[in-house]
Scaffold this motif. Structure first.
Motif, PDB file in Angstrom:
ATOM      1  N   GLN A 106       9.377   4.689   0.887  1.00  0.00           N
ATOM      2  CA  GLN A 106       9.695   3.536   1.061  1.00  0.00           C
ATOM      3  C   GLN A 106       8.792   2.086   2.267  1.00  0.00           C
ATOM      4  N   ARG A 107       8.054   3.033   3.202  1.00  0.00           N
ATOM      5  CA  ARG A 107       6.979   2.785   4.359  1.00  0.00           C
ATOM      6  C   ARG A 107       5.663   2.369   3.651  1.00  0.00           C
ATOM      7  N   ASP A 108       5.472   3.814   3.034  1.00  0.00           N
ATOM      8  CA  ASP A 108       3.890   3.507   1.841  1.00  0.00           C
ATOM      9  C   ASP A 108       4.002   2.440   0.684  1.00  0.00           C
ATOM     10  N   PHE A 109       5.734   2.415   0.469  1.00  0.00           N
ATOM     11  CA  PHE A 109       5.417   1.277  -1.190  1.00  0.00           C
ATOM     12  C   PHE A 109       5.648  -0.379  -0.017  1.00  0.00           C
ATOM     13  N   GLU A 110       5.750  -0.625   0.977  1.00  0.00           N
ATOM     14  CA  GLU A 110       6.349  -1.298   1.467  1.00  0.00           C
ATOM     15  C   GLU A 110       3.897  -1.761   2.284  1.00  0.00           C
ATOM     16  N   ASP A 111       3.329  -1.021   2.813  1.00  0.00           N
ATOM     17  CA  ASP A 111       2.020  -1.279   2.843  1.00  0.00           C
ATOM     18  C   ASP A 111       1.203  -1.370   1.668  1.00  0.00           C
ATOM     19  N   THR A 112       1.910  -1.008   0.975  1.00  0.00           N
ATOM     20  CA  THR A 112       0.228  -0.768  -0.264  1.00  0.00           C
ATOM     21  C   THR A 112       0.667  -2.414  -1.168  1.00  0.00           C
ATOM     22  N   LYS A 113       2.136  -2.812  -1.390  1.00  0.00           N
ATOM     23  CA  LYS A 113       2.677  -4.590  -1.572  1.00  0.00           C
ATOM     24  C   LYS A 113       1.777  -5.274  -0.540  1.00  0.00           C
ATOM     25  N   GLU A 114       1.987  -4.733   1.233  1.00  0.00           N
ATOM     26  CA  GLU A 114       1.099  -5.885   1.205  1.00  0.00           C
ATOM     27  C   GLU A 114      -0.084  -5.612   1.508  1.00  0.00           C
ATOM     28  N   ASP A 115      -1.087  -3.944   0.927  1.00  0.00           N
ATOM     29  CA  ASP A 115      -2.285  -4.476   0.761  1.00  0.00           C
ATOM     30  C   ASP A 115      -2.725  -5.429  -0.128  1.00  0.00           C
ATOM     31  N   ILE A 116      -1.569  -4.497  -1.008  1.00  0.00           N
ATOM     32  CA  ILE A 116      -2.245  -5.521  -2.280  1.00  0.00           C
ATOM     33  C   ILE A 116      -2.213  -7.416  -2.316  1.00  0.00           C
ATOM     34  N   ASP A 117      -1.314  -7.179  -1.528  1.00  0.00           N
ATOM     35  CA  ASP A 117      -1.323  -9.111  -2.094  1.00  0.00           C
ATOM     36  C   ASP A 117      -1.808  -9.570  -1.246  1.00  0.00           C
ATOM     37  N   GLN A 118      -2.322  -8.578  -0.265  1.00  0.00           N
ATOM     38  CA  GLN A 118      -3.548  -9.734   0.688  1.00  0.00           C
ATOM     39  C   GLN A 118      -4.664  -9.947   0.089  1.00  0.00           C
ATOM     40  N   GLU A 119      -4.913  -8.676  -0.794  1.00  0.00           N
ATOM     41  CA  GLU A 119      -6.047  -8.348  -1.464  1.00  0.00           C
ATOM     42  C   GLU A 119      -5.864  -9.564  -2.494  1.00  0.00           C
ATOM     43  N   GLN A 120      -4.895  -9.524  -3.253  1.00  0.00           N
ATOM     44  CA  GLN A 120      -4.952 -10.784  -4.078  1.00  0.00           C
ATOM     45  C   GLN A 120      -4.889 -12.172  -4.122  1.00  0.00           C
ATOM     46  N   GLN A 121      -4.163 -12.731  -2.586  1.00  0.00           N
ATOM     47  CA  GLN A 121      -4.869 -13.916  -2.083  1.00  0.00           C
ATOM     48  C   GLN A 121      -5.829 -14.217  -2.169  1.00  0.00           C
ATOM     49  N   LYS A 122      -6.100 -13.542  -1.918  1.00  0.00           N
ATOM     50  CA  LYS A 122      -8.257 -13.693  -1.160  1.00  0.00           C
ATOM     51  C   LYS A 122      -8.838 -13.410  -2.391  1.00  0.00           C
ATOM     52  N   LEU A 123      -8.274 -13.010  -2.598  1.00  0.00           N
ATOM     53  CA  LEU A 123      -9.366 -13.598  -4.128  1.00  0.00           C
ATOM     54  C   LEU A 123      -8.750 -15.365  -5.206  1.00  0.00           C
ATOM     55  N   LEU A 124      -7.553 -14.770  -4.674  1.00  0.00           N
ATOM     56  CA  LEU A 124      -6.970 -16.517  -5.814  1.00  0.00           C
ATOM     57  C   LEU A 124      -7.578 -17.288  -4.470  1.00  0.00           C
ATOM     58  N   GLN A 125      -7.533 -16.957  -3.315  1.00  0.00           N
ATOM     59  CA  GLN A 125      -8.236 -18.315  -2.439  1.00  0.00           C
ATOM     60  C   GLN A 125      -9.711 -18.525  -3.306  1.00  0.00           C
ATOM     61  N   GLN A 126     -10.125 -17.844  -3.524  1.00  0.00           N
ATOM     62  CA  GLN A 126     -12.059 -18.310  -3.488  1.00  0.00           C
ATOM     63  C   GLN A 126     -11.828 -18.470  -4.404  1.00  0.00           C
ATOM     64  N   LEU A 127     -11.443 -17.922  -5.757  1.00  0.00           N
ATOM     65  CA  LEU A 127     -11.332 -18.452  -7.142  1.00  0.00           C
ATOM     66  C   LEU A 127     -10.467 -20.539  -6.871  1.00  0.00           C
ATOM     67  N   ALA A 128      -9.544 -20.577  -6.334  1.00  0.00           N
ATOM     68  CA  ALA A 128      -8.917 -22.105  -5.962  1.00  0.00           C
ATOM     69  C   ALA A 128      -9.590 -22.282  -5.532  1.00  0.00           C
ATOM     70  N   GLN A 129     -10.360 -22.421  -5.081  1.00  0.00           N
ATOM     71  CA  GLN A 129     -11.871 -23.137  -4.112  1.00  0.00           C
ATOM     72  C   GLN A 129     -12.649 -23.457  -5.226  1.00  0.00           C
ATOM     73  N   LYS A 130     -13.512 -22.394  -5.863  1.00  0.00           N
ATOM     74  CA  LYS A 130     -14.400 -22.889  -6.934  1.00  0.00           C
ATOM     75  C   LYS A 130     -13.635 -23.791  -8.614  1.00  0.00           C
ATOM     76  N   MET A 131     -11.847 -23.228  -8.399  1.00  0.00           N
ATOM     77  CA  MET A 131     -11.538 -24.413  -9.413  1.00  0.00           C
ATOM     78  C   MET A 131     -11.236 -25.044  -9.853  1.00  0.00           C
ATOM     79  N   THR A 132     -10.697 -26.016  -7.737  1.00  0.00           N
ATOM     80  CA  THR A 132     -10.396 -27.266  -7.346  1.00  0.00           C
ATOM     81  C   THR A 132     -12.092 -27.966  -7.253  1.00  0.00           C
ATOM     82  N   ALA A 133     -13.093 -26.929  -6.837  1.00  0.00           N
ATOM     83  CA  ALA A 133     -14.389 -28.112  -7.340  1.00  0.00           C
ATOM     84  C   ALA A 133     -14.479 -28.652  -9.035  1.00  0.00           C
TER      85      ALA A 133
END
Length: 212
Positions: A106-133
């Protein structure tokens, strides 16, 4: 991609594009467009590349969790089958081992999900900035006063004509802009004039035959 993130980005996008056109004279009726912001990001070449990179990072973690889950299932199977044959001490030991592995998984699952979510948000924010422009530039060039994100089911838009959907145009413009930034045209060297053609040498003067 998290729906709540897209809702926030969509609201920010509407505010941003509206602010760009707020200074237009009131006599000019601005046009309104809709965009599937989530689909636009995923539809770009950068979005597809980011999704592939994220999947490549997530796959090893997913396989690791699957192996741990299979190990846990095997122990639970062993406990179930040994209810009538194992001693109480052996069953208690198996039970403790199962509980420990459950908590660790359960701990491994939560840690993995958090890591993937953070990476996903980072990529999303970078793309969203370019897309908005890109959307802001497109809106100014085509006279749009308002662009509404209709990606979320919670969008207040009940109906929008397909003729005001600019998602496809934005994807194409984004890819063109991204390609131009990645592969700029080679600059011509400054200050070098084209070489002048060589002037042919004049043939030497000859005297007519018989002259001294």
């Amino acid at each position: 991609m998290k729906s709540i993130v897209y809702v926030c980005l969509g609201l920010a996008l509407v505010a941003s594009v509206s602010a760009q056109t707020a200074g237009q004279p009131t006599g000019q009726a601005g046009k309104v467009a809709v965009i599937y912001f989530q689909g636009a990001i995923v539809g770009t070449k950068d979005g597809q590349k980011a999704a592939g990179e994220l999947e490549a990072k997530a796959t090893p973690k997913r396989k690791e969790l699957e192996l741990k889950q299979n190990d846990l299932n095997a122990l639970q199977d062993q406990l179930t089958k040994g209810q009538n044959t194992l001693s109480d001490a052996a069953k208690n030991e198996l039970y403790k081992n199962i509980e420990l592995k459950k908590k660790a998984l359960q701990r491994d699952f939560e840690d993995t999900k958090e890591d993937i979510d953070q990476e996903q948000q980072k990529l999303l924010q970078q793309l969203a900035q370019k897309m908005t422009a890109v959307i802001e530039r497109y809106s100014r060039d085509h006279g749009y006063s308002l662009v509404v994100d209709v990606s979320s089911p919670q969008s207040p838009v009940l109906y929008a004509s397909p003729t005001v959907d600019i998602t496809k145009d934005i994807i194409e413009l984004y890819d063109q802009s991204s390609s131009a930034m990645t592969n700029p045209a080679p600059a011509k060297p400054a200050g070098l004039a084209a070489p002048k053609p060589a002037t042919p040498a004049k043939p030497p003067a000859t005297k007519p035959p018989g002259s001294n």
